[in-house]
Design an enzyme around this catalytic site. Structure first.
Site, PDB file in Angstrom:
ATOM      1  N   TRP A 144     126.422 154.200  31.067  1.00 33.50           N
ATOM      2  CA  TRP A 144     125.410 153.146  31.203  1.00 33.50           C
ATOM      3  C   TRP A 144     124.620 152.916  29.906  1.00 33.50           C
ATOM      4  CZ3 TRP A 144     121.143 155.599  29.698  1.00 33.50           C
ATOM      5  CH2 TRP A 144     121.043 156.968  29.958  1.00 33.50           C
ATOM      6  N   ASN A 145     124.709 153.844  28.938  1.00 36.51           N
ATOM      7  CA  ASN A 145     123.740 153.725  27.845  1.00 36.51           C
ATOM      8  C   ASN A 145     124.114 152.686  26.804  1.00 36.51           C
ATOM      9  OD1 ASN A 145     125.816 155.313  26.937  1.00 36.51           O
ATOM     10  ND2 ASN A 145     124.528 156.760  25.845  1.00 36.51           N
ATOM     11  N   LYS A 168     136.383 150.731  34.388  1.00 39.22           N
ATOM     12  CA  LYS A 168     135.391 151.050  35.420  1.00 39.22           C
ATOM     13  C   LYS A 168     134.056 151.317  34.707  1.00 39.22           C
ATOM     14  CE  LYS A 168     133.389 153.859  37.219  1.00 39.22           C
ATOM     15  NZ  LYS A 168     131.886 153.816  37.213  1.00 39.22           N
ATOM     16  N   PRO A 169     133.165 150.334  34.651  1.00 41.23           N
ATOM     17  CA  PRO A 169     131.879 150.532  33.970  1.00 41.23           C
ATOM     18  C   PRO A 169     130.950 151.374  34.837  1.00 41.23           C
ATOM     19  CG  PRO A 169     131.934 148.349  34.951  1.00 41.23           C
ATOM     20  CD  PRO A 169     133.275 148.956  35.216  1.00 41.23           C
ATOM     21  N   ALA A 170     129.844 151.844  34.239  1.00 43.75           N
ATOM     22  CA  ALA A 170     128.880 152.645  34.987  1.00 43.75           C
ATOM     23  C   ALA A 170     128.227 151.788  36.074  1.00 43.75           C
ATOM     24  CB  ALA A 170     127.819 153.201  34.050  1.00 43.75           C
ATOM     25  N   GLY A 221     131.103 159.674  28.471  1.00 42.96           N
ATOM     26  CA  GLY A 221     130.081 160.040  29.448  1.00 42.96           C
ATOM     27  C   GLY A 221     129.758 161.512  29.307  1.00 42.96           C
ATOM     28  N   SER A 222     129.319 162.103  30.378  1.00 34.16           N
ATOM     29  CA  SER A 222     128.873 163.496  30.308  1.00 34.16           C
ATOM     30  C   SER A 222     130.050 164.457  30.140  1.00 34.16           C
ATOM     31  CB  SER A 222     128.126 163.855  31.594  1.00 34.16           C
ATOM     32  OG  SER A 222     129.009 163.703  32.693  1.00 34.16           O
ATOM     33  N   GLU A 243     134.760 161.090  24.850  1.00 37.12           N
ATOM     34  CA  GLU A 243     133.522 161.044  24.044  1.00 37.12           C
ATOM     35  C   GLU A 243     132.410 161.550  24.952  1.00 37.12           C
ATOM     36  OE1 GLU A 243     135.017 159.428  20.433  1.00 37.12           O
ATOM     37  OE2 GLU A 243     133.248 160.532  21.048  1.00 37.12           O
ATOM     38  N   LEU A 244     131.943 162.755  24.718  1.00 38.04           N
ATOM     39  CA  LEU A 244     131.093 163.420  25.718  1.00 38.04           C
ATOM     40  C   LEU A 244     129.690 163.678  25.165  1.00 38.04           C
ATOM     41  CD1 LEU A 244     133.852 165.851  27.042  1.00 38.04           C
ATOM     42  CD2 LEU A 244     133.302 163.550  27.824  1.00 38.04           C
ATOM     43  N   CYS A 277     124.277 159.690  22.831  1.00 36.69           N
ATOM     44  CA  CYS A 277     124.911 161.015  22.701  1.00 36.69           C
ATOM     45  C   CYS A 277     124.755 161.572  21.298  1.00 36.69           C
ATOM     46  CB  CYS A 277     126.374 160.917  23.057  1.00 36.69           C
ATOM     47  SG  CYS A 277     127.154 159.666  22.074  1.00 36.69           S
ATOM     48  N   GLU A 375     120.925 168.871  26.414  1.00 31.50           N
ATOM     49  CA  GLU A 375     120.770 167.510  25.906  1.00 31.50           C
ATOM     50  C   GLU A 375     119.649 166.828  26.689  1.00 31.50           C
ATOM     51  OE1 GLU A 375     123.962 164.790  26.945  1.00 31.50           O
ATOM     52  OE2 GLU A 375     123.962 164.096  24.886  1.00 31.50           O
TER      53      GLU A 375
HETATM   54  N1  LIG Z   1     130.019 160.928  23.283  1.00 34.28           N
HETATM   55  C1  LIG Z   1     129.611 159.714  23.549  1.00 34.28           C
HETATM   56  O1  LIG Z   1     129.947 158.733  22.855  1.00 34.28           O
HETATM   57  C2  LIG Z   1     128.739 159.480  24.736  1.00 34.28           C
HETATM   58  C3  LIG Z   1     128.382 160.494  25.628  1.00 34.28           C
HETATM   59  N2  LIG Z   1     127.567 160.206  26.706  1.00 34.28           N
HETATM   60  C4  LIG Z   1     127.096 161.295  27.562  1.00 34.28           C
HETATM   61  O2  LIG Z   1     127.110 160.859  28.962  1.00 34.28           O
HETATM   62  C5  LIG Z   1     125.916 161.280  29.598  1.00 34.28           C
HETATM   63  C6  LIG Z   1     125.108 160.104  30.072  1.00 34.28           C
HETATM   64  O3  LIG Z   1     125.909 159.068  30.547  1.00 34.28           O
HETATM   65  P1  LIG Z   1     126.266 158.973  32.100  1.00 34.28           P
HETATM   66  O4  LIG Z   1     126.745 157.598  32.379  1.00 34.28           O
HETATM   67  O5  LIG Z   1     125.162 159.512  32.946  1.00 34.28           O
HETATM   68  O6  LIG Z   1     127.505 159.951  32.235  1.00 34.28           O
HETATM   69  P2  LIG Z   1     128.407 160.176  33.515  1.00 34.28           P
HETATM   70  O7  LIG Z   1     129.415 161.108  33.025  1.00 34.28           O
HETATM   71  O8  LIG Z   1     127.669 160.494  34.760  1.00 34.28           O
HETATM   72  O9  LIG Z   1     129.076 158.722  33.829  1.00 34.28           O
HETATM   73  C7  LIG Z   1     129.930 158.139  32.905  1.00 34.28           C
HETATM   74  C8  LIG Z   1     130.957 157.302  33.667  1.00 34.28           C
HETATM   75  O10 LIG Z   1     131.724 158.183  34.475  1.00 34.28           O
HETATM   76  C9  LIG Z   1     131.726 157.750  35.822  1.00 34.28           C
HETATM   77  N3  LIG Z   1     131.801 158.910  36.688  1.00 34.28           N
HETATM   78  C10 LIG Z   1     130.787 159.699  37.110  1.00 34.28           C
HETATM   79  N4  LIG Z   1     131.267 160.683  37.911  1.00 34.28           N
HETATM   80  C11 LIG Z   1     132.623 160.503  37.975  1.00 34.28           C
HETATM   81  C12 LIG Z   1     133.695 161.182  38.641  1.00 34.28           C
HETATM   82  N5  LIG Z   1     133.484 162.254  39.405  1.00 34.28           N
HETATM   83  N6  LIG Z   1     134.966 160.713  38.459  1.00 34.28           N
HETATM   84  C13 LIG Z   1     135.198 159.623  37.696  1.00 34.28           C
HETATM   85  N7  LIG Z   1     134.234 158.937  37.050  1.00 34.28           N
HETATM   86  C14 LIG Z   1     132.962 159.372  37.193  1.00 34.28           C
HETATM   87  C15 LIG Z   1     130.438 156.980  35.966  1.00 34.28           C
HETATM   88  O11 LIG Z   1     130.533 156.054  37.040  1.00 34.28           O
HETATM   89  C16 LIG Z   1     130.352 156.273  34.614  1.00 34.28           C
HETATM   90  O12 LIG Z   1     131.150 155.112  34.634  1.00 34.28           O
HETATM   91  C17 LIG Z   1     125.189 162.107  28.575  1.00 34.28           C
HETATM   92  O13 LIG Z   1     125.591 163.465  28.667  1.00 34.28           O
HETATM   93  C18 LIG Z   1     125.655 161.563  27.240  1.00 34.28           C
HETATM   94  O14 LIG Z   1     125.570 162.462  26.183  1.00 34.28           O
HETATM   95  C19 LIG Z   1     127.138 158.957  26.999  1.00 34.28           C
HETATM   96  C20 LIG Z   1     127.495 157.946  26.135  1.00 34.28           C
HETATM   97  C21 LIG Z   1     128.271 158.130  24.946  1.00 34.28           C
HETATM   98  O1  LIG Z   2     126.925 156.211  23.858  1.00 29.10           O
HETATM   99  C1  LIG Z   2     126.518 156.601  22.802  1.00 29.10           C
HETATM  100  O2  LIG Z   2     125.612 157.384  22.677  1.00 29.10           O
HETATM  101  C2  LIG Z   2     127.184 156.008  21.638  1.00 29.10           C
HETATM  102  O3  LIG Z   2     128.462 156.548  21.474  1.00 29.10           O
HETATM  103  C3  LIG Z   2     126.376 156.236  20.391  1.00 29.10           C
HETATM  104  S1  LIG Z   2     126.685 154.964  19.276  1.00 29.10           S
HETATM  105  O4  LIG Z   2     128.136 154.854  19.037  1.00 29.10           O
HETATM  106  O5  LIG Z   2     126.163 153.735  19.883  1.00 29.10           O
HETATM  107  O6  LIG Z   2     125.952 155.363  18.074  1.00 29.10           O
END
Ligand SMILES: NC(=O)C1=CN([C@@H]2O[C@H](COP(=O)(O)OP(=O)(O)OC[C@H]3O[C@@H](n4cnc5c(N)ncnc54)[C@H](O)[C@@H]3O)[C@@H](O)[C@H]2O)C=CC1
Ligand SMILES: O=C(O)[C@H](O)CS(=O)(=O)O
Length: 471
Positions: A144-145, A168-170, A221-222, A243-244, A277, A375
């Protein structure tokens, strides 16, 4: 709003609401798709793949350029949709649309640079030819971010490579993604090239993860969900990009330019109200300058305006939901209970349904506090001091995560040697905003695998084949 499968707009009997995080105002209801729609989407993407993979690089590039231009033309509309569903300030949302679009323009060019190789054979009667081919049907699950950038950072290279996509978006922020896909179809996306479903994440992903025709998963995501999906990928040996989570250290050496360091701290910490993230999560400042740095940062933080993202003056919007709000407050209270001092901020808005937190600086922080081990994903700056650089690097690396790290120094040899010692996929060296479509974004350790963007980004959607030719 409709979901799109095989080029058709689909409604479902069940829907779910999307709310504005600033006031819980209902914005829209979107389809609550389930197994049937998820299966239809795989059928459509698989059928479309057998056509799309035979398009030329020029045809794929022209489509991406058309999509780019339509997004460019609709920047203000898309930014407003994003601010209303995600809460980020309008100026940041506009910035994200431009950032998201830069992935489309980058991969519109990279489509034409998917080169093969010939390798000198060890035998005179052989020729070795290397080819790259699209990996197939890609499932893209996004957070979602960054409701736009996390979509295009996956879809653009996939399409450029000759793949088809299931998105599948958030559930918190589907509207921006749905509008982007509408524009993709206005740009001429053939049926089945891009399919987008909103609905229960587990139901939809279980269908996609168990279907061998889905050959690639790209997830942002997470770390918790990333690990779950990685396990589910094994049964059908899907190629995966993850990308976590992150837990970025922000290190300030005694010779740093403190004005640069403060600007870098603001940029790396408070973008998206600290919900990225790669946000700096732990501040390590040399003991000889920690007081001066803290005072300078305090002045800069107190100039930040918290409020409604639609207000052009706003710098920091609400957090995405109650859970996010409570996590930041928990980290703040834990630190204070264990001896940290609040330099500025320290208040949330506890009124029901409001997720605002004042940008907060904590000093006298110790490594055992929650904010230094989890985090935070919010506008909290925990400052710890250090006496020698090697201990700062050791503490910075002491985490399961390895996405981004930040280092501020004016000494070039220290800059390079210490950057090399940081176990992170991204190092912001005197730079608090490292993200760019030209750079390979991704992490070490439990921050994920694979890279998005840069010359490496398209490789995630390609398979390598070699042809051994007997002559
Ligand atoms: N490394 C990166 O580029 C990024 C990492 N993140 C990390 O994600 C977290 C925050 O974002 P959130 O959306 O809350 O993460 P999240 O992991 O809860 O959700 C991300 C996506 O996964 C889906 N999802 C959730 N549970 C699922 C399951 N059991 N099976 C399949 N899909 C599922 C959600 O609907 C959403 O579309 C933070 O830890 C952040 O650091 C977020 C954005 C970018
Ligand atoms: O979801 C995020 O945090 C992004 O991957 C960070 S960035 O690419 O927008 O800097």
């Amino acid at each position: 709003m409709n979901i799109v499968v095989d080029g058709e707009n689909i409604q479902t009997e069940k829907t779910f609401p999307v709310y504005n995080p600033i006031n819980q105002e209902w914005l829209a209801s979107v389809p609550d798709a389930g197994e049937d729609e998820a299966k239809r989407a795989v059928e459509a993407a698989h059928r479309a793949f057998h056509n799309w993979k035979h398009t030329t690089a020029d045809e794929r590039s022209v489509f991406l350029q058309r999509w780019f231009q339509l997004i460019e033309d609709h920047t203000d509309e898309l930014a407003e949709v994003m601010t209303r569903e995600q809460g980020k300030p309008l100026k940041e949302a506009r910035g994200e649309i431009g950032y998201a679009n830069s992935y489309i323009s980058w991969f519109a060019e990279e489509a034409k640079r998917i080169y093969g190789q010939t390798i000198p054979a060890s035998k005179p009667d052989k020729r070795i030819l290397i080819q790259k081919q699209p990996v197939g049907v890609v499932a893209a699950i996004t957070p979602w971010n960054f409701p736009a950038a996390m979509i295009t950072r996956k879809v653009a290279p996939a399409i450029a490579a000759g793949c088809t996509v299931l998105i599948k978006p958030a559930e918190q922020t589907p509207l921006t993604a749905l509008r982007l896909v509408e524009l993709a179809h206005e740009a001429g996306a053939p049926p089945g090239l891009i399919n987008i479903l909103t609905g229960d994440a587990e139901t939809i992903s279980n269908v996609w993860m168990s279907d061998s025709r889905v050959t690639k998963l790209s997830f942002t995501g997470s770390t918790e969900v990333g690990k779950l999906l990685m396990k589910k990928s094994a049964d059908t040996m899907k190629r995966i990009s993850l990308e976590l989570g992150g837990q970025a250290p922000f290190i300030v050496l005694p010779d740093a330019d403190l004005d640069k360091a403060v600007a870098g701290a603001i940029a790396s910490k408070f973008r998206n109200a600290g919900q990225t993230c790669i946000c700096s999560n732990r501040f390590f400042v040399h003991e000889s300058i920690v007081d001066t740095f803290t005072e300078k940062l305090k002045a800069a933080v107190e100039a930040l305006k918290v409020g409604d993202g639609m207000d052009p003056e706003t710098d920091i919007g609400p957090l995405i939901d109650q859970g996010a709000y409570e996590k930041v407050i928990k980290h703040m209270e834990d630190a204070v209970d264990n001896g940290a001092e609040i330099v500025t901020g320290g208040a949330g808005d506890p009124s029901e349904g409001s997720f605002f937190i004042q940008p907060t600086i904590l000093k006298n922080v110790t490594d055992s506090m929650l904010c230094m081990n989890e985090e935070t994903f919010g506008p909290l700056v925990p400052i710890a001091s250090f006496s020698d650089e090697s201990s700062a690097i050791e503490r910075a690396n002491d985490t399961p995560f390895g996405l981004a790290a930040y280092l501020f120094t004016e000494n070039i040899s220290k800059a390079l040697t210490l950057s090399e010692k940081l176990d992170y996929g991204i190092v912001g060296l005197n730079d608090g905003s490292p993200s760019a479509a030209q750079a390979p974004f991704g992490g070490f350790k439990e921050s994920g695998m694979g890279r998005e963007g840069g010359p490496q980004g398209i490789e995630e959607y390609l398979e390598t084949k070699y042809i051994s030719l007997g002559v």
